[in-house]
Design a protein around this motif. Structure first.
Motif, PDB file in Angstrom:
ATOM      1  N   UNK A   6      73.177  42.758  50.822  1.00 23.97           N
ATOM      2  CA  UNK A   6      72.002  43.379  50.205  1.00 23.97           C
ATOM      3  C   UNK A   6      72.459  43.912  48.735  1.00 23.97           C
ATOM      4  N   UNK A   7      71.539  44.549  47.807  1.00 21.12           N
ATOM      5  CA  UNK A   7      72.071  44.782  46.471  1.00 21.12           C
ATOM      6  C   UNK A   7      72.952  45.537  46.578  1.00 21.12           C
ATOM      7  N   UNK A   8      72.887  46.736  47.457  1.00 22.67           N
ATOM      8  CA  UNK A   8      73.722  47.936  47.391  1.00 22.67           C
ATOM      9  C   UNK A   8      75.124  47.477  48.155  1.00 22.67           C
ATOM     10  N   UNK A   9      75.222  46.543  48.762  1.00 20.04           N
ATOM     11  CA  UNK A   9      76.543  46.073  49.017  1.00 20.04           C
ATOM     12  C   UNK A   9      77.097  45.362  48.129  1.00 20.04           C
ATOM     13  N   UNK A  10      76.284  44.552  47.550  1.00 23.26           N
ATOM     14  CA  UNK A  10      76.880  43.918  46.195  1.00 23.26           C
ATOM     15  C   UNK A  10      77.659  44.844  45.005  1.00 23.26           C
ATOM     16  N   UNK A  11      76.537  46.000  44.900  1.00 22.97           N
ATOM     17  CA  UNK A  11      77.158  46.849  43.780  1.00 22.97           C
ATOM     18  C   UNK A  11      78.305  47.497  44.331  1.00 22.97           C
ATOM     19  N   UNK A  12      78.366  47.930  45.666  1.00 27.81           N
ATOM     20  CA  UNK A  12      79.526  48.514  46.266  1.00 27.81           C
ATOM     21  C   UNK A  12      80.660  47.652  45.999  1.00 27.81           C
ATOM     22  N   UNK A  13      80.484  46.505  46.424  1.00 30.04           N
ATOM     23  CA  UNK A  13      81.851  45.403  46.251  1.00 30.04           C
ATOM     24  C   UNK A  13      82.235  45.313  45.004  1.00 30.04           C
ATOM     25  N   UNK A  15      82.166  47.358  42.568  1.00 32.76           N
ATOM     26  CA  UNK A  15      82.617  48.662  41.903  1.00 32.76           C
ATOM     27  C   UNK A  15      84.367  48.510  41.895  1.00 32.76           C
ATOM     28  N   UNK A  16      84.486  48.355  40.617  1.00 32.77           N
ATOM     29  CA  UNK A  16      86.127  48.494  40.276  1.00 32.77           C
ATOM     30  C   UNK A  16      87.005  47.084  40.739  1.00 32.77           C
ATOM     31  N   UNK A  17      86.071  45.986  40.858  1.00 36.39           N
ATOM     32  CA  UNK A  17      86.662  44.820  41.257  1.00 36.39           C
ATOM     33  C   UNK A  17      86.242  43.673  39.956  1.00 36.39           C
ATOM     34  N   UNK A  18      86.611  42.617  40.229  1.00 38.02           N
ATOM     35  CA  UNK A  18      86.539  41.633  39.404  1.00 38.02           C
ATOM     36  C   UNK A  18      85.107  41.305  38.542  1.00 38.02           C
ATOM     37  N   UNK A  19      84.171  41.909  39.427  1.00 41.00           N
ATOM     38  CA  UNK A  19      82.801  41.612  38.753  1.00 41.00           C
ATOM     39  C   UNK A  19      82.081  40.287  39.374  1.00 41.00           C
ATOM     40  N   UNK A  20      82.039  40.207  40.824  1.00 39.79           N
ATOM     41  CA  UNK A  20      81.616  38.862  41.348  1.00 39.79           C
ATOM     42  C   UNK A  20      80.105  38.995  41.350  1.00 39.79           C
ATOM     43  N   UNK A  21      79.600  38.178  40.622  1.00 36.04           N
ATOM     44  CA  UNK A  21      77.889  38.068  40.743  1.00 36.04           C
ATOM     45  C   UNK A  21      77.569  37.076  41.650  1.00 36.04           C
ATOM     46  N   UNK A 204      82.545  29.263  39.530  1.00 37.99           N
ATOM     47  CA  UNK A 204      81.336  29.323  40.316  1.00 37.99           C
ATOM     48  C   UNK A 204      81.895  28.945  41.903  1.00 37.99           C
ATOM     49  N   UNK A 205      81.756  29.662  42.769  1.00 38.54           N
ATOM     50  CA  UNK A 205      82.114  29.292  44.195  1.00 38.54           C
ATOM     51  C   UNK A 205      80.815  29.063  44.973  1.00 38.54           C
ATOM     52  N   UNK A 221      76.398  30.425  52.384  1.00 38.12           N
ATOM     53  CA  UNK A 221      76.157  28.812  51.988  1.00 38.12           C
ATOM     54  C   UNK A 221      74.672  28.776  51.112  1.00 38.12           C
ATOM     55  N   UNK A 222      74.826  27.959  50.155  1.00 36.55           N
ATOM     56  CA  UNK A 222      73.774  27.715  49.187  1.00 36.55           C
ATOM     57  C   UNK A 222      73.817  28.697  47.985  1.00 36.55           C
ATOM     58  N   UNK A 223      74.711  29.732  47.912  1.00 33.37           N
ATOM     59  CA  UNK A 223      74.552  30.684  47.025  1.00 33.37           C
ATOM     60  C   UNK A 223      75.570  30.432  46.073  1.00 33.37           C
ATOM     61  N   UNK A 224      75.647  31.069  44.839  1.00 38.77           N
ATOM     62  CA  UNK A 224      76.610  30.722  43.978  1.00 38.77           C
ATOM     63  C   UNK A 224      77.466  32.274  43.825  1.00 38.77           C
ATOM     64  N   UNK A 225      78.520  32.089  43.792  1.00 40.06           N
ATOM     65  CA  UNK A 225      79.382  33.433  43.553  1.00 40.06           C
ATOM     66  C   UNK A 225      80.325  33.563  42.233  1.00 40.06           C
ATOM     67  N   UNK A 226      79.637  34.135  41.127  1.00 41.56           N
ATOM     68  CA  UNK A 226      80.276  33.935  39.851  1.00 41.56           C
ATOM     69  C   UNK A 226      81.515  34.793  39.531  1.00 41.56           C
ATOM     70  N   UNK A 227      82.509  34.236  39.100  1.00 37.38           N
ATOM     71  CA  UNK A 227      83.681  34.771  38.538  1.00 37.38           C
ATOM     72  C   UNK A 227      83.569  34.572  36.780  1.00 37.38           C
TER      73      UNK A 227
END
Ligand code: MN
Length: 307
Positions: A6-13, A15-21, A204-205, A221-227
């Motif tokens: 969820x959005x909160x989990x994404x924000x948490x992950x 934080x301080x990381x490489x900025x995976x969207x 993009x992963x 699956x079917x999502x895009x993980x952006x670096x």
């Protein structure tokens, strides 16, 4: 599609990381063929020169679906076709008739204009259809078609890959590349793989079957993980079932592209010209295609409908 992120989990992950969207793909329908459109997505049009990624995987089933796409035109892009199952016949206005099977790459470059059709054999196909935007230097040029019966195989710390285009590790694909980019079909075993990145590339992963953690961010699956460009490496973690994914990247395009229907250009006028040429059966620009399927008519561009 529901997932543990969820959005909160994404924000948490993040934080301080490489900025995976993380972006969720959406289902779309192409001539009765259900696909998951991963790119373009809201607010994100390109990953390097990759400007379109459709997973030809019905969201409700793992069974192959028939693919019957009649003659239609393209400009300003390359189409990369890569199958996971089944086989399909490609026909184009260069006179090409080429069957493609899993492990093989079809790369068709439109330049100023090409038309083609795609027809699966009995049993249908699973795979991925991707577009690569052409740069200014080549996008007005002649069209080409390449069939690669095999592509370089690469080893990862915890998996293996097929290199479709560009360079990765010490391998370089024989396929045409008009920009600095990479596209790899990756199978990861359960566990962690540290993958080297080109710091000038964005990536993009795109998981195909099971989720993968990208530096801790869960990508379904079917999502895009952006670096975004910058890091030297990324940590990919597959769960108990392993993961099959597309690993796409490239130098940011640095040009603002306009995409509409099957065309990639820079202005609406260019797209309108291509649309008119197709509607007017202009065979100088879009020649006849060897196909038994019916030609696909273009809808009027929305900016003309508004007039
Ligand atoms: Mn096409």
């Amino acid at each position: 599609m529901s997932g543990p992120v969820d959005e909160r989990a994404i924000d948490w992950v993040n934080e301080g990381q490489l900025g995976i969207e993380v972006r969720q793909g959406r289902t779309a329908n192409i001539g009765g063929f259900q696909v998951v459109r991963v790119l373009p997505t809201k607010g994100r049009r390109t990953v390097g020169a990759w400007c379109f990624v459709d997973l030809m995987i019905p969201p409700d089933t793992i069974d192959p679906h028939p693919l019957e796409i009649g003659p239609h035109p393209h400009i300003g892009l390359s189409t990369a076709t890569w199958l996971f199952a089944g086989e399909a016949l490609h026909g184009d206005s260069l006179g090409t008739e080429q069957v493609i099977r899993p492990g093989q790459l079809n790369l068709m470059t439109a330049g100023y204009g090409i038309a083609h059709s795609e027809l699966s054999s009995a049993g249908g196909v699973l795979g991925v259809q991707m577009w690569i935007a052409q740069p200014e230097e080549t996008r007005h040029g002649t069209s080409t078609f390449e069939h690669h019966a095999s592509v370089p195989q690469i080893e990862l710390a915890n998996g293996e890959g097929s290199l479709l285009v560009g360079s990765f590790q010490n391998a370089t694909s024989p396929a045409r590349a008009d920009t600095a980019l990479v596209g790899v079909d990756v199978h990861l075993a359960p566990g962690v793989s540290e993958v080297d990145l080109q710091p000038t590339f964005e990536y993009g992963i795109v998981p195909i079957d099971n989720p993968v953690k990208v530096d801790g961010a869960i990508v379904e699956p079917g999502w895009l993980g952006m670096i975004e460009a910058g890091p030297n490496s990324v940590r990919l973690e597959a769960g108990a079932g392993g993961t099959h994914l597309m690993f796409l990247g490239g130098e940011p395009l640095g040009e603002r592209i306009q995409m509409w229907w099957n065309f990639v250009g820079r202005t609406k006028e260019e797209l309108t010209d291509a649309w008119r040429a197709w509607q007017n059966h202009d065979t100088d620009r879009f020649g006849p295609v060897p196909s038994r399927l019916a030609r696909i008519e273009a809808p009027p561009p929305p900016w003309l409908r508004e007039d």
